[in-house]
Design a protein around this motif. Structure first.
Motif, PDB file in Angstrom:
ATOM      1  N   GLU A 191      -3.704   7.959   4.670  1.00 39.57           N
ATOM      2  CA  GLU A 191      -3.609   9.308   4.080  1.00 39.57           C
ATOM      3  C   GLU A 191      -4.069  10.397   5.059  1.00 39.57           C
ATOM      4  OE1 GLU A 191      -2.082  10.648   1.740  1.00 39.57           O
ATOM      5  OE2 GLU A 191      -1.629   9.098   0.293  1.00 39.57           O
ATOM      6  N   PRO A 192      -5.220  10.232   5.719  1.00 35.69           N
ATOM      7  CA  PRO A 192      -5.559  11.212   6.768  1.00 35.69           C
ATOM      8  C   PRO A 192      -4.486  11.254   7.863  1.00 35.69           C
ATOM      9  CG  PRO A 192      -7.465   9.853   6.250  1.00 35.69           C
ATOM     10  CD  PRO A 192      -6.325   9.286   5.467  1.00 35.69           C
ATOM     11  N   GLY A 193      -3.905  10.095   8.165  1.00 36.58           N
ATOM     12  CA  GLY A 193      -2.822  10.043   9.158  1.00 36.58           C
ATOM     13  C   GLY A 193      -1.615  10.840   8.717  1.00 36.58           C
ATOM     14  N   TYR A 194      -1.341  10.831   7.421  1.00 34.45           N
ATOM     15  CA  TYR A 194      -0.201  11.580   6.885  1.00 34.45           C
ATOM     16  C   TYR A 194      -0.433  13.095   7.064  1.00 34.45           C
ATOM     17  CZ  TYR A 194       3.637  12.843   3.785  1.00 34.45           C
ATOM     18  OH  TYR A 194       4.808  13.354   3.282  1.00 34.45           O
ATOM     19  N   ILE A 195      -1.666  13.503   6.832  1.00 33.97           N
ATOM     20  CA  ILE A 195      -1.995  14.928   7.042  1.00 33.97           C
ATOM     21  C   ILE A 195      -1.861  15.279   8.528  1.00 33.97           C
ATOM     22  CG2 ILE A 195      -3.887  16.620   6.941  1.00 33.97           C
ATOM     23  CD1 ILE A 195      -4.726  15.303   4.316  1.00 33.97           C
ATOM     24  N   ALA A 196      -2.343  14.368   9.383  1.00 32.40           N
ATOM     25  CA  ALA A 196      -2.208  14.594  10.833  1.00 32.40           C
ATOM     26  C   ALA A 196      -0.740  14.791  11.202  1.00 32.40           C
ATOM     27  CB  ALA A 196      -2.796  13.404  11.599  1.00 32.40           C
ATOM     28  N   LEU A 197       0.105  13.934  10.653  1.00 38.41           N
ATOM     29  CA  LEU A 197       1.525  13.949  11.003  1.00 38.41           C
ATOM     30  C   LEU A 197       2.242  15.189  10.478  1.00 38.41           C
ATOM     31  CD1 LEU A 197       3.838  12.252  12.209  1.00 38.41           C
ATOM     32  CD2 LEU A 197       4.127  11.190   9.970  1.00 38.41           C
TER      33      LEU A 197
ATOM     34  N   ASP B 183       0.848  -1.192   0.000  1.00 35.21           N
ATOM     35  CA  ASP B 183       0.000   0.000   0.000  1.00 35.21           C
ATOM     36  C   ASP B 183       0.886   1.245   0.000  1.00 35.21           C
ATOM     37  OD1 ASP B 183      -1.551   2.271   1.006  1.00 35.21           O
ATOM     38  OD2 ASP B 183      -3.167   0.795   1.199  1.00 35.21           O
ATOM     39  N   PRO B 184       0.919   1.983  -1.119  1.00 33.84           N
ATOM     40  CA  PRO B 184       1.848   3.113  -1.215  1.00 33.84           C
ATOM     41  C   PRO B 184       1.585   4.202  -0.178  1.00 33.84           C
ATOM     42  CG  PRO B 184       0.448   2.976  -3.179  1.00 33.84           C
ATOM     43  CD  PRO B 184       0.124   1.790  -2.336  1.00 33.84           C
ATOM     44  N   SER B 185       0.318   4.376   0.200  1.00 39.40           N
ATOM     45  CA  SER B 185      -0.006   5.430   1.179  1.00 39.40           C
ATOM     46  C   SER B 185       0.521   5.061   2.569  1.00 39.40           C
ATOM     47  CB  SER B 185      -1.517   5.654   1.235  1.00 39.40           C
ATOM     48  OG  SER B 185      -1.985   6.005  -0.042  1.00 39.40           O
ATOM     49  N   VAL B 186       0.434   3.781   2.887  1.00 42.14           N
ATOM     50  CA  VAL B 186       0.949   3.323   4.184  1.00 42.14           C
ATOM     51  C   VAL B 186       2.481   3.428   4.196  1.00 42.14           C
ATOM     52  CG1 VAL B 186       1.162   1.361   5.765  1.00 42.14           C
ATOM     53  CG2 VAL B 186      -1.004   1.793   4.602  1.00 42.14           C
ATOM     54  N   ILE B 187       3.095   3.016   3.111  1.00 42.17           N
ATOM     55  CA  ILE B 187       4.568   3.078   3.031  1.00 42.17           C
ATOM     56  C   ILE B 187       5.032   4.529   3.176  1.00 42.17           C
ATOM     57  CG2 ILE B 187       6.558   2.716   1.476  1.00 42.17           C
ATOM     58  CD1 ILE B 187       4.949   0.274   0.357  1.00 42.17           C
ATOM     59  N   LYS B 188       4.325   5.443   2.514  1.00 37.90           N
ATOM     60  CA  LYS B 188       4.678   6.867   2.593  1.00 37.90           C
ATOM     61  C   LYS B 188       4.562   7.360   4.047  1.00 37.90           C
ATOM     62  CE  LYS B 188       1.708  10.124   1.281  1.00 37.90           C
ATOM     63  NZ  LYS B 188       0.836  11.008   0.522  1.00 37.90           N
ATOM     64  N   LEU B 189       3.486   6.989   4.717  1.00 36.70           N
ATOM     65  CA  LEU B 189       3.282   7.414   6.109  1.00 36.70           C
ATOM     66  C   LEU B 189       4.374   6.830   7.014  1.00 36.70           C
ATOM     67  CD1 LEU B 189       1.572   8.666   8.422  1.00 36.70           C
ATOM     68  CD2 LEU B 189       0.236   6.543   8.446  1.00 36.70           C
ATOM     69  N   GLU B 190       4.643   5.539   6.850  1.00 40.50           N
ATOM     70  CA  GLU B 190       5.635   4.897   7.729  1.00 40.50           C
ATOM     71  C   GLU B 190       7.031   5.493   7.515  1.00 40.50           C
ATOM     72  OE1 GLU B 190       3.390   0.571   8.308  1.00 40.50           O
ATOM     73  OE2 GLU B 190       4.964   0.721   6.817  1.00 40.50           O
ATOM     74  N   GLU B 191       7.373   5.744   6.253  1.00 46.06           N
ATOM     75  CA  GLU B 191       8.709   6.314   5.988  1.00 46.06           C
ATOM     76  C   GLU B 191       8.817   7.723   6.565  1.00 46.06           C
ATOM     77  OE1 GLU B 191       9.413   5.852   1.798  1.00 46.06           O
ATOM     78  OE2 GLU B 191       9.972   3.732   2.028  1.00 46.06           O
ATOM     79  N   LYS B 192       7.755   8.488   6.421  1.00 50.12           N
ATOM     80  CA  LYS B 192       7.761   9.861   6.947  1.00 50.12           C
ATOM     81  C   LYS B 192       7.895   9.834   8.478  1.00 50.12           C
ATOM     82  CE  LYS B 192       7.207  14.299   6.524  1.00 50.12           C
ATOM     83  NZ  LYS B 192       8.211  15.087   5.807  1.00 50.12           N
ATOM     84  N   ALA B 193       7.126   8.959   9.107  1.00 55.53           N
ATOM     85  CA  ALA B 193       7.137   8.887  10.579  1.00 55.53           C
ATOM     86  C   ALA B 193       8.518   8.458  11.086  1.00 55.53           C
ATOM     87  CB  ALA B 193       6.062   7.920  11.064  1.00 55.53           C
ATOM     88  N   ALA B 194       9.082   7.451  10.450  1.00 50.86           N
ATOM     89  CA  ALA B 194      10.412   6.976  10.875  1.00 50.86           C
ATOM     90  C   ALA B 194      11.424   8.116  10.739  1.00 50.86           C
ATOM     91  CB  ALA B 194      10.831   5.771  10.039  1.00 50.86           C
TER      92      ALA B 194
END
Ligand code: TLP
Length: 340
Positions: free
Chosen positions: A238-244, A33-44
């Protein structure tokens, strides 16, 4: 209704809803899932860790930490009023088979010497100390910020004994916004960090757990075992990415609102403020009104204000982005009328 029960009650913003609609998705159990991968990489990256894992909730993130760090029969050291101890249904014991050992802290901060003294020596009678947990901000201590130096000292002790430190940073972004200490500085004082996207940051669902690549590989398996391996989960990532990436800066507004609320309630007869308000939580004692927390909450509810009990005579108010400064003024005015 003005809802101050928790910062978990925030509703996703229009941008979050739009991002969910537009999300590119794949099967996350296949890590596609590209959106999950994007969120996880950003968070890390933001926390300065090698890897991250998107999990369903703060509780799931904390449990995965216990399951991944510990063996059954281990002991976990944590603060006496830690969320992991008080509010997670003893799941550490039920799932990871570990026993908690609590240390009474001061505004949520454990004394590093007491932590060291509680570490078990090698003896056939004793459990092994499998994990030390720090909570920042500390919920039961009224959103208290655990000082960075305190975390550094505990992490120093832990490394000396080779014990992993897990940070329950459900509200770590509140600590960072209020203290000016950056999120990666806090994260550097622990091996693993759980933080919630769905509290002050406003995402509808989800938490992140970060740590070494090896830890996250094992954690991913525990998440699957717990039934947390989800499929096209980009719609919530994706909403999580905006939150972050977009919601952390505004947390200072919640902190200002909490301080304004505390300052005004402190002036009202029969009410006392129990905590030093560091972030977005205000603990109000109702004993002076001759009312229990539940009785006071009933009166608040009749006045269209919601909060939660946090002790027999303690009520917790939590500010968040769905509560404006005007709402806080309304709450103050209504409680003022009650106090007359
Ligand atoms: N806290 C909730 C309730 O469970 C009390 C709240 O309203 O404050 N760690 C900390 C420090 C927390 O405050 C919470 C939630 C969690 C973990 C668990 O997160 P979730 O609710 O996502 O499982």
């Amino acid at each position: 209704m003005i809802d101050l029960r928790s910062d978990t009650v925030t509703k996703p913003t229009l941008r979050m809803r739009q991002a969910a609609f537009d999300a590119e998705v794949g099967d996350d159990v296949y890590t596609e899932d590209p959106s999950v991968i994007k969120l996880e990489e950003k968070a890390a990256g933001m926390l300065g860790k090698e890897a991250a894992l998107f999990v369903t909730s703060g509780t799931q993130g904390n449990q995965i930490a216990a399951l991944t760090h510990c063996n059954t029969g281990d002991e976990v050291l944590l603060e006496a009023d830690a969320h992991l101890f008080l509010y997670e249904g003893a799941s550490m014991s039920a799932l990871a088979g570990v026993q908690p050992r609590t240390i009474q802290g001061n505004r949520g901060a454990m004394d590093p010497k007491e932590v060291e003294a509680a570490i078990r020596p090698d003896d056939i009678h004793f459990p092994e100390t499998g994990m030390i947990c720090i909570e920042n901000t500390h919920n039961k201590a009224g959103g208290a910020i655990v000082p960075l130096e305190n975390m550094q000292a505990i992490y120093g002790v832990a490394r000396e004994y080779g014990i992993p430190v897990h940070l329950d940073g459900a509200r770590l972004f509140n600590a960072a916004a209020a203290s000016g200490v950056s999120i990666d500085h806090y994260a550097a004082q622990a091996d693993t960090v759980q933080f919630c996207l769905s509290k002050g940051l406003g995402a509808p669902v989800g938490s992140i757990i970060t740590g070494s690549a090896d830890f996250i590989r094992k954690a991913r398996k525990w998440r699957k075992r717990l039934g947390g391996g989800l499929r096209q989960v980009g719609v919530i990532a994706e909403p999580g990415y905006i939150a972050l990436t977009e919601m952390a800066d505004r947390l200072v507004e919640d902190h200002e609102n909490a301080k304004a609320l505390a300052d005004r309630l402190a002036e009202m007869p029969g009410l006392t403020i129990e905590n030093q308000v560091d972030t977005n939580i205000v603990l109000v004692n109702t004993a002076g009104r001759g009312e229990t927390a539940e009785e006071f909450l009933e009166i608040l509810k009749k006045n269209d204000i919601l909060a939660v009990p946090f002790g027999p005579e303690t009520v917790r108010f939590v500010t968040h982005f769905d509560v404006s400064r005007e709402d806080i003024q309304t709450v103050i005015d209504r409680i003022h009328r009650l106090a007359l």
